[in-house]
Scaffold this active site. Structure first.
Site, PDB file in Angstrom:
ATOM      1  N   GLU A   1       1.828   5.603 -12.529  1.00  0.00           N
ATOM      2  CA  GLU A   1       1.499   4.186 -12.483  1.00  0.00           C
ATOM      3  C   GLU A   1       0.187   3.928 -11.746  1.00  0.00           C
ATOM      4  O   GLU A   1      -0.152   4.629 -10.795  1.00  0.00           O
ATOM      5  CB  GLU A   1       2.636   3.415 -11.813  1.00  0.00           C
TER       6      GLU A   1
ATOM      7  N   CYS B   1      -5.319   0.640  -7.305  1.00  0.00           N
ATOM      8  CA  CYS B   1      -4.459   1.560  -6.559  1.00  0.00           C
ATOM      9  C   CYS B   1      -4.063   2.689  -7.512  1.00  0.00           C
ATOM     10  O   CYS B   1      -3.402   2.442  -8.517  1.00  0.00           O
ATOM     11  CB  CYS B   1      -3.237   0.767  -6.086  1.00  0.00           C
TER      12      CYS B   1
ATOM     13  N   CYS C   1       6.291  12.874  -5.862  1.00  0.00           N
ATOM     14  CA  CYS C   1       5.772  13.318  -4.568  1.00  0.00           C
ATOM     15  C   CYS C   1       6.815  14.220  -3.915  1.00  0.00           C
ATOM     16  O   CYS C   1       8.009  13.933  -3.968  1.00  0.00           O
ATOM     17  CB  CYS C   1       5.471  12.127  -3.668  1.00  0.00           C
TER      18      CYS C   1
ATOM     19  N   CYS D   1       9.496  10.895   1.781  1.00  0.00           N
ATOM     20  CA  CYS D   1       9.660   9.885   2.837  1.00  0.00           C
ATOM     21  C   CYS D   1      10.873   9.031   2.471  1.00  0.00           C
ATOM     22  O   CYS D   1      11.055   8.657   1.308  1.00  0.00           O
ATOM     23  CB  CYS D   1       8.408   9.030   2.963  1.00  0.00           C
TER      24      CYS D   1
ATOM     25  N   CYS E   1      10.580   5.498   0.381  1.00  0.00           N
ATOM     26  CA  CYS E   1       9.585   5.402  -0.698  1.00  0.00           C
ATOM     27  C   CYS E   1      10.192   5.774  -2.051  1.00  0.00           C
ATOM     28  O   CYS E   1      10.811   6.833  -2.193  1.00  0.00           O
ATOM     29  CB  CYS E   1       8.423   6.343  -0.368  1.00  0.00           C
TER      30      CYS E   1
ATOM     31  N   CYS F   1       3.588  -1.698  -2.898  1.00  0.00           N
ATOM     32  CA  CYS F   1       3.553  -0.422  -2.173  1.00  0.00           C
ATOM     33  C   CYS F   1       4.919   0.234  -2.149  1.00  0.00           C
ATOM     34  O   CYS F   1       5.891  -0.399  -1.759  1.00  0.00           O
ATOM     35  CB  CYS F   1       3.220  -0.679  -0.708  1.00  0.00           C
TER      36      CYS F   1
HETATM   37  N1  SAH Z   1       1.311   9.430  -0.073  1.00  0.00           N
HETATM   38  C1  SAH Z   1       0.381   8.588   0.551  1.00  0.00           C
HETATM   39  C2  SAH Z   1      -0.140   7.492  -0.358  1.00  0.00           C
HETATM   40  C3  SAH Z   1       0.829   6.821  -1.261  1.00  0.00           C
HETATM   41  S1  SAH Z   1       2.007   5.764  -0.502  1.00  0.00           S
HETATM   42  C4  SAH Z   1       0.931   8.010   1.839  1.00  0.00           C
HETATM   43  O1  SAH Z   1       2.122   8.161   2.077  1.00  0.00           O
HETATM   44  O2  SAH Z   1       0.153   7.468   2.607  1.00  0.00           O
HETATM   45  C5  SAH Z   1       1.034   4.338  -0.023  1.00  0.00           C
HETATM   46  C6  SAH Z   1       1.613   3.564   1.127  1.00  0.00           C
HETATM   47  O3  SAH Z   1       2.831   2.892   0.749  1.00  0.00           O
HETATM   48  C7  SAH Z   1       1.982   4.427   2.317  1.00  0.00           C
HETATM   49  O4  SAH Z   1       1.560   3.856   3.530  1.00  0.00           O
HETATM   50  C8  SAH Z   1       3.478   4.453   2.244  1.00  0.00           C
HETATM   51  O5  SAH Z   1       4.075   4.768   3.472  1.00  0.00           O
HETATM   52  C9  SAH Z   1       3.776   3.041   1.796  1.00  0.00           C
HETATM   53  N2  SAH Z   1       5.142   2.861   1.283  1.00  0.00           N
HETATM   54  C10 SAH Z   1       5.927   3.775   0.702  1.00  0.00           C
HETATM   55  N3  SAH Z   1       7.112   3.229   0.358  1.00  0.00           N
HETATM   56  C11 SAH Z   1       7.070   1.927   0.731  1.00  0.00           C
HETATM   57  C12 SAH Z   1       7.984   0.831   0.611  1.00  0.00           C
HETATM   58  N4  SAH Z   1       9.146   0.966   0.002  1.00  0.00           N
HETATM   59  N5  SAH Z   1       7.573  -0.364   1.089  1.00  0.00           N
HETATM   60  C13 SAH Z   1       6.370  -0.518   1.657  1.00  0.00           C
HETATM   61  N6  SAH Z   1       5.461   0.465   1.779  1.00  0.00           N
HETATM   62  C14 SAH Z   1       5.804   1.688   1.320  1.00  0.00           C
HETATM   63 FE1  SF4 Z   2       4.922  10.686  -0.876  1.00  0.00          FE
HETATM   64 FE2  SF4 Z   2       5.884   8.213  -0.790  1.00  0.00          FE
HETATM   65 FE3  SF4 Z   2       5.779   9.692   1.424  1.00  0.00          FE
HETATM   66 FE4  SF4 Z   2       3.496   8.768   0.344  1.00  0.00          FE
HETATM   67  S1  SF4 Z   2       5.150   7.531   1.197  1.00  0.00           S
HETATM   68  S2  SF4 Z   2       3.911  10.850   1.094  1.00  0.00           S
HETATM   69  S3  SF4 Z   2       4.035   8.863  -1.863  1.00  0.00           S
HETATM   70  S4  SF4 Z   2       7.021  10.123  -0.398  1.00  0.00           S
END
Ligand code: SAH
Ligand code: SF4
Length: 366
Positions: A94, A107, A114, A118, A121, A341
Site C-alpha cells: 500500500e 507515504c 514486516c 511490533c 502495528c 499510520c
Molecule cells: N517500520 C518503520 C516505518 C513504518 S511504520 C517504523 O516502524 O518506524 C510508520 C509509523 O507508524 C511508525 O512510527 C510506527 O510505529 C507507527 N505505527 C505502527 N502501527 C501504528 C498504529 N496502529 N497506530 C499508530 N501508529 C502506528
Molecule cells: Fe514493522 Fe510495523 Fe514495527 Fe514499523 S511499526 S517496524 S512496519 S512492525
C-alpha cells in the site's frame, strides 16, 4: 526462453551510466533516461524522442521500465488517497498520499509485510514475505506523481516522501538506499534531504551506515521511555536497546549539523501514556536535537490496544513541553479507508514469517 529484461526504473544515475557505457553509449544517456522516467513519467522507449532509433531498439531488446499493476485506488473523505499495488503471487503493498494546504506527502512501503512484529502495528501483525526491489519502491512515487494533478504553482503534487508505509526500511537497506538516491537526484525527483524522511524502529548498524551514505531526515519509532516496555512494544529493542539506539541517533544528527530527529510515540491507553512516562521520555531527549511526534493509536481488528484519550494526549504533550521538548501531535488522516499510520496491511501471503522467534528475527533483519 527469453532472458529476463533488466528493469531500469530502480537504477541510480551511477548504475545507469555504467549500464550505458557497457552498451557502448555515452553516459549522458543516463541523465536523459532518468528525466523521461522520473520527471515526464514516460515509460515507453518509443516515446523518448531524444534517444536515437538504434538506442531505443537496443533498450527494447534488453531492458524494460516496469511499473506494478494497480489493484485499487481509494479516496478518503479528507482527500487522502490509498493505492494497493500488486507485488506478485497474491501479494499487495500500500501507498498513501496525504494532501495538506502547504504540502503533499507520499507515504511509501519498503517491504511486503514486516518481520519486526511490533505489537501495535497491522503490518507487523501480517507477517513478512519479502523485500521490495528498488524499482518497486520508486515505482510508488513515479506512479503517484503521474496520476496526481499538479499543484496550483505548477509543481508536482508530491512535495515530501516518507518511508512510513509497510515494512522496516532499514531491514531492506540496499534497495531503500538506491530509492533514496533517486528521490534526491536532480535528474529524477530532485527532493531536498529535508523533504525525504526515513522512519525506523531502530536497526542500529544500518542506521549508522545511513548516516554515512545518505543523510535524509530521520524519524525513530521510540514509543516507550524504558527498555522493559519497549521490548514488548517494539521487539527489535531486545537487540538494540534504547541507550544504544539513542547514541546512534545523536551520532546521526551530529554528522549533519545537528539536524533534529523526530521521535515517534504512539499513544496507547494505560500502556505508555502516563505523566511519569512523559517525564522519563523528556529526560532521555532533553538538550538533544530531538522533537517528539505523538501518534494517536490507530486501531485495527486484531489488536486489543486502545488509543489514549484526547485529554491524556494533551496532558502528556504538556508535560513534555514543560520540560522543554518540542512536541506535536499527528493528525490522523485517511482512517476511514484504513490508510492511517499502522493500518497498512496490504496482502501478505506465503509468509516467510508470522510471529517470530528471536533467532528467526535476527536472521531476517541482519
Ligand atoms: N517500520 C518503520 C516505518 C513504518 S511504520 C517504523 O516502524 O518506524 C510508520 C509509523 O507508524 C511508525 O512510527 C510506527 O510505529 C507507527 N505505527 C505502527 N502501527 C501504528 C498504529 N496502529 N497506530 C499508530 N501508529 C502506528
Ligand atoms: Fe514493522 Fe510495523 Fe514495527 Fe514499523 S511499526 S517496524 S512496519 S512492525
Amino acid at each position: 526462453m527469453q532472458a529476463l529484461k533488466k528493469n531500469l526504473l530502480g537504477l541510480t544515475q551511477d548504475e545507469l551510466e555504467a549500464f550505458f557505457l557497457d552498451l557502448g553509449y555515452k553516459k549522458f544517456r543516463a541523465k536523459q533516461l532518468l528525466q523521461w522516467m522520473h520527471q515526464k513519467y514516460v515509460v515507453d522507449f518509443d516515446l523518448m524522442s531524444d534517444l536515437s532509433m538504434t538506442l531505443r531498439n537496443d533498450l527494447k531488446s534488453i531492458a524494460s521500465i516496469s511499473l506494478p499493476e494497480i489493484i485499487s485506488e481509494t479516496l478518503s473523505n479528507d482527500g487522502t488517497v490509498k493505492w494497493l499495488f500488486n507485488s506478485g503471487v497474491g501479494q499487495a503493498i500500500e501507498t498513501v498520499f496525504i494532501p495538506e494546504a502547504d504540502r503533499g506527502t507520499l507515504c511509501i512501503s519498503s517491504q511486503v509485510g514486516c518481520a519486526l512484529d511490533c505489537s501495535f502495528c497491522a503490518t507487523g501483525f501480517q507477517g513478512f514475505n519479502r523485500n521490495l526491489t528498488s524499482s518497486e519502491i520508486i515505482a510508488q512515487v513515479c506512479f503517484a506523481n503521474s496520476l496526481l494533478p499538479k499543484r496550483k504553482n505548477g509543481l508536482s503534487a508530491i512535495t515530501n516522501v516518507v518511508f512510513m508505509g509497510m515494512g522496516e526500511p532499514l531491514a531492506n537497506y540496499k534497495n531503500v538506499l538506491k530509492a533514496l538516491r533517486i528521490l534526491l537526484s536532480d535528474n529524477a525527483y530532485g527532493l531536498s534531504r529535508r523533504r525525504v524522511t526515513l522512519s525506523t524502529s531502530g536497526i542500529v548498524p544500518n542506521l549508522n551506515s545511513l548516516g554515512d551514505d545518505c543523510n535524509v531526515s530521520l524519524a525513530v519509532s521510540l514509543h516507550a521511555p524504558e527498555d522493559e516496555l519497549r521490548d514488548n512494544l517494539v521487539p527489535i529493542n531486545k537487540m538494540h536497546p534504547i541507550a544504544e539506539l539513542l547514541e546512534a541517533c545523536w551520532a546521526y544528527a551530529k554528522k549533519h549539523s545537528n539536524r533534529y530527529i523526530t521521535f515517534e510515540y504512539v499513544m496507547l491507553r494505560d500502556i505508555n501514556d502516563s505523566v511519569l512516562q512523559a517525564r522519563k521520555l523528556a529526560k532521555l531527549l532533553k538538550n538533544k536535537p530531538a522533537k517528539v511526534n505523538l501518534i494517536p493509536f490507530n486501531p485495527f481488528s486484531e489488536s486489543d490496544y486502545q488509543c489514549s484519550s484526547s485529554e491524556q494526549i494533551r496532558r502528556f504533550q504538556s508535560k513534555l513541553r514543560e520540560s522543554g521538548i518540542i512536541v506535536t501531535t499527528r493528525k490522523t488522516r485517511g482512517d476511514d479507508i484504513d490508510a492511517a499510520c499502522g493500518q497498512l496491511a496490504g496482502k501478505v501471503n506465503n509468509k516467510v514469517l508470522t510471529r517470530l522467534s528471536e533467532k528467526k528475527r535476527r536472521a531476517v533483519v541482519l
